[in-house]
Design a protein around this motif. Structure first.
Motif, PDB file in Angstrom:
ATOM      1  N   GLN A   1       0.942  -1.265   0.015  1.00  0.00           N
ATOM      2  CA  GLN A   1       0.229  -0.161   0.041  1.00  0.00           C
ATOM      3  C   GLN A   1       0.943   1.162   0.012  1.00  0.00           C
ATOM      4  O   GLN A   1       1.974   1.340   0.673  1.00  0.00           O
ATOM      5  CB  GLN A   1      -0.938  -0.039   1.222  1.00  0.00           C
ATOM      6  N   VAL A   2       0.387   2.189  -0.859  1.00  0.00           N
ATOM      7  CA  VAL A   2       1.283   3.377  -0.883  1.00  0.00           C
ATOM      8  C   VAL A   2       0.313   4.667  -0.484  1.00  0.00           C
ATOM      9  O   VAL A   2      -0.534   4.480  -1.072  1.00  0.00           O
ATOM     10  CB  VAL A   2       1.889   3.663  -2.285  1.00  0.00           C
ATOM     11  N   GLN A   3       0.588   5.569   0.197  1.00  0.00           N
ATOM     12  CA  GLN A   3      -0.008   6.814   0.701  1.00  0.00           C
ATOM     13  C   GLN A   3       0.854   7.955   0.022  1.00  0.00           C
ATOM     14  O   GLN A   3       1.843   8.050   0.103  1.00  0.00           O
ATOM     15  CB  GLN A   3      -0.254   6.692   2.080  1.00  0.00           C
ATOM     16  N   LEU A   4      -0.221   8.953  -0.509  1.00  0.00           N
ATOM     17  CA  LEU A   4       0.419   9.987  -1.398  1.00  0.00           C
ATOM     18  C   LEU A   4      -0.382  11.309  -0.799  1.00  0.00           C
ATOM     19  O   LEU A   4      -1.239  11.455  -0.428  1.00  0.00           O
ATOM     20  CB  LEU A   4       0.081   9.810  -2.907  1.00  0.00           C
ATOM     21  N   VAL A   5       0.565  12.268  -0.312  1.00  0.00           N
ATOM     22  CA  VAL A   5       0.187  13.740  -0.001  1.00  0.00           C
ATOM     23  C   VAL A   5       0.914  14.557  -0.687  1.00  0.00           C
ATOM     24  O   VAL A   5       2.228  14.961  -0.675  1.00  0.00           O
ATOM     25  CB  VAL A   5       0.656  13.574   1.613  1.00  0.00           C
ATOM     26  N   GLU A   6      -0.022  15.351  -1.483  1.00  0.00           N
ATOM     27  CA  GLU A   6       0.568  16.527  -2.113  1.00  0.00           C
ATOM     28  C   GLU A   6       0.568  17.888  -1.289  1.00  0.00           C
ATOM     29  O   GLU A   6       0.126  17.987  -0.533  1.00  0.00           O
ATOM     30  CB  GLU A   6      -0.492  16.825  -3.391  1.00  0.00           C
ATOM     31  N   SER A   7       1.310  18.720  -1.846  1.00  0.00           N
ATOM     32  CA  SER A   7       1.496  20.127  -1.436  1.00  0.00           C
ATOM     33  C   SER A   7       1.906  20.997  -2.413  1.00  0.00           C
ATOM     34  O   SER A   7       2.536  20.619  -3.276  1.00  0.00           O
ATOM     35  CB  SER A   7       2.413  20.133  -0.175  1.00  0.00           C
ATOM     36  N   GLY A   8       1.912  22.475  -2.218  1.00  0.00           N
ATOM     37  CA  GLY A   8       2.254  23.242  -3.065  1.00  0.00           C
ATOM     38  C   GLY A   8       1.411  23.984  -3.929  1.00  0.00           C
ATOM     39  O   GLY A   8       1.657  24.773  -4.550  1.00  0.00           O
ATOM     40  N   GLY A   9       0.315  23.437  -3.960  1.00  0.00           N
ATOM     41  CA  GLY A   9      -0.871  24.388  -4.661  1.00  0.00           C
ATOM     42  C   GLY A   9      -1.105  25.590  -4.354  1.00  0.00           C
ATOM     43  O   GLY A   9      -0.718  26.026  -3.207  1.00  0.00           O
ATOM     44  N   GLY A  10      -1.762  26.377  -4.859  1.00  0.00           N
ATOM     45  CA  GLY A  10      -2.281  27.583  -4.676  1.00  0.00           C
ATOM     46  C   GLY A  10      -2.829  28.388  -5.692  1.00  0.00           C
ATOM     47  O   GLY A  10      -3.089  28.076  -6.841  1.00  0.00           O
ATOM     48  N   LEU A  11      -2.780  29.697  -5.590  1.00  0.00           N
ATOM     49  CA  LEU A  11      -2.944  30.893  -6.596  1.00  0.00           C
ATOM     50  C   LEU A  11      -1.976  31.522  -7.162  1.00  0.00           C
ATOM     51  O   LEU A  11      -1.027  32.149  -6.231  1.00  0.00           O
ATOM     52  CB  LEU A  11      -3.798  31.928  -5.781  1.00  0.00           C
ATOM     53  N   VAL A  12      -1.859  31.426  -8.403  1.00  0.00           N
ATOM     54  CA  VAL A  12      -0.692  32.269  -9.090  1.00  0.00           C
ATOM     55  C   VAL A  12      -1.247  32.989 -10.312  1.00  0.00           C
ATOM     56  O   VAL A  12      -2.254  32.716 -10.886  1.00  0.00           O
ATOM     57  CB  VAL A  12       0.372  31.285  -9.605  1.00  0.00           C
ATOM     58  N   GLN A  13      -0.370  34.096 -10.578  1.00  0.00           N
ATOM     59  CA  GLN A  13      -0.931  34.739 -11.789  1.00  0.00           C
ATOM     60  C   GLN A  13      -0.445  34.088 -12.927  1.00  0.00           C
ATOM     61  O   GLN A  13       0.535  33.414 -12.845  1.00  0.00           O
ATOM     62  CB  GLN A  13      -0.181  36.233 -11.776  1.00  0.00           C
ATOM     63  N   ALA A  14      -0.906  34.493 -14.081  1.00  0.00           N
ATOM     64  CA  ALA A  14      -0.620  34.083 -15.405  1.00  0.00           C
ATOM     65  C   ALA A  14       0.894  34.317 -15.524  1.00  0.00           C
ATOM     66  O   ALA A  14       1.171  35.306 -15.340  1.00  0.00           O
ATOM     67  CB  ALA A  14      -1.387  34.562 -16.497  1.00  0.00           C
ATOM     68  N   GLY A  15       1.902  33.360 -16.208  1.00  0.00           N
ATOM     69  CA  GLY A  15       3.278  33.691 -16.217  1.00  0.00           C
ATOM     70  C   GLY A  15       3.925  33.242 -15.281  1.00  0.00           C
ATOM     71  O   GLY A  15       5.302  32.947 -15.162  1.00  0.00           O
ATOM     72  N   GLY A  16       3.427  32.942 -13.837  1.00  0.00           N
ATOM     73  CA  GLY A  16       4.179  32.620 -12.889  1.00  0.00           C
ATOM     74  C   GLY A  16       4.453  31.295 -12.766  1.00  0.00           C
ATOM     75  O   GLY A  16       4.147  30.343 -13.770  1.00  0.00           O
ATOM     76  N   SER A  17       5.050  30.780 -11.551  1.00  0.00           N
ATOM     77  CA  SER A  17       5.523  29.333 -11.481  1.00  0.00           C
ATOM     78  C   SER A  17       5.134  28.880  -9.866  1.00  0.00           C
ATOM     79  O   SER A  17       4.786  29.468  -9.010  1.00  0.00           O
ATOM     80  CB  SER A  17       6.948  29.613 -11.314  1.00  0.00           C
ATOM     81  N   LEU A  18       4.848  27.439  -9.873  1.00  0.00           N
ATOM     82  CA  LEU A  18       4.467  26.945  -8.672  1.00  0.00           C
ATOM     83  C   LEU A  18       5.372  25.576  -8.852  1.00  0.00           C
ATOM     84  O   LEU A  18       5.765  25.057  -9.845  1.00  0.00           O
ATOM     85  CB  LEU A  18       3.065  26.566  -8.457  1.00  0.00           C
ATOM     86  N   ARG A  19       5.463  25.007  -7.683  1.00  0.00           N
ATOM     87  CA  ARG A  19       6.216  23.564  -7.421  1.00  0.00           C
ATOM     88  C   ARG A  19       5.438  22.718  -6.542  1.00  0.00           C
ATOM     89  O   ARG A  19       5.120  23.153  -5.254  1.00  0.00           O
ATOM     90  CB  ARG A  19       7.564  23.775  -6.829  1.00  0.00           C
TER      91      ARG A  19
END
Length: 120
Positions: A1-19
């Motif tokens: 069994q594998v559990q996955l937890v995401e992080s790093g989402g949010g609001l960004v303006q067009a042209g911007g970056s997220l990880r």
């Protein structure tokens, strides 16, 4: 069994970056093809990027190629998605997936998702 937890989402303006980051539990992480899918409102889920256990020859959807980069750190049981030059059409819930099928249409294990919103 594998559990996955995401992080790093949010609001960004067009042209911007997220990880985005995805931390996985389980000792077999390094054996799996890992990746990211996304689902926008009213649309079907689609694969964004995938990376094999070895880390070589990653797969990218045509819509993100050249803008997004997937990577993994097997020592940390973590997979990343660096998103640059973001567009409003990248707005979606992004899901981390493990043990992705060879056709990139599905996976055995899923995270709960993280919302990414790109404003124009």
């Amino acid at each position: 069994q594998v559990q996955l937890v995401e992080s790093g989402g949010g609001l960004v303006q067009a042209g911007g970056s997220l990880r985005l980051s995805c931390a996985a539990s389980g000792r077999t992480f390094s054996m799996y093809t890992m990746g990211w899918f996304r689902q926008a409102p009213g649309k079907v889920r689609e694969v964004v990027a995938a990376i094999r256990a070895s880390g070589g020859n990653p797969y990218y959807a045509a819509s993100v190629k050249g803008r997004f980069t997937i990577s993994r750190d097997n020592a940390k049981n973590t997979v990343y998605l660096q998103m640059n030059s973001m567009k409003p059409e990248d707005t979606a819930v992004y899901y981390c997936a493990a043990d992705i099928f060879s056709d990139y249409n599905d996976a055995h294990y899923w995270g709960k998702g993280t919302l990414v919103t790109v404003s124009s």
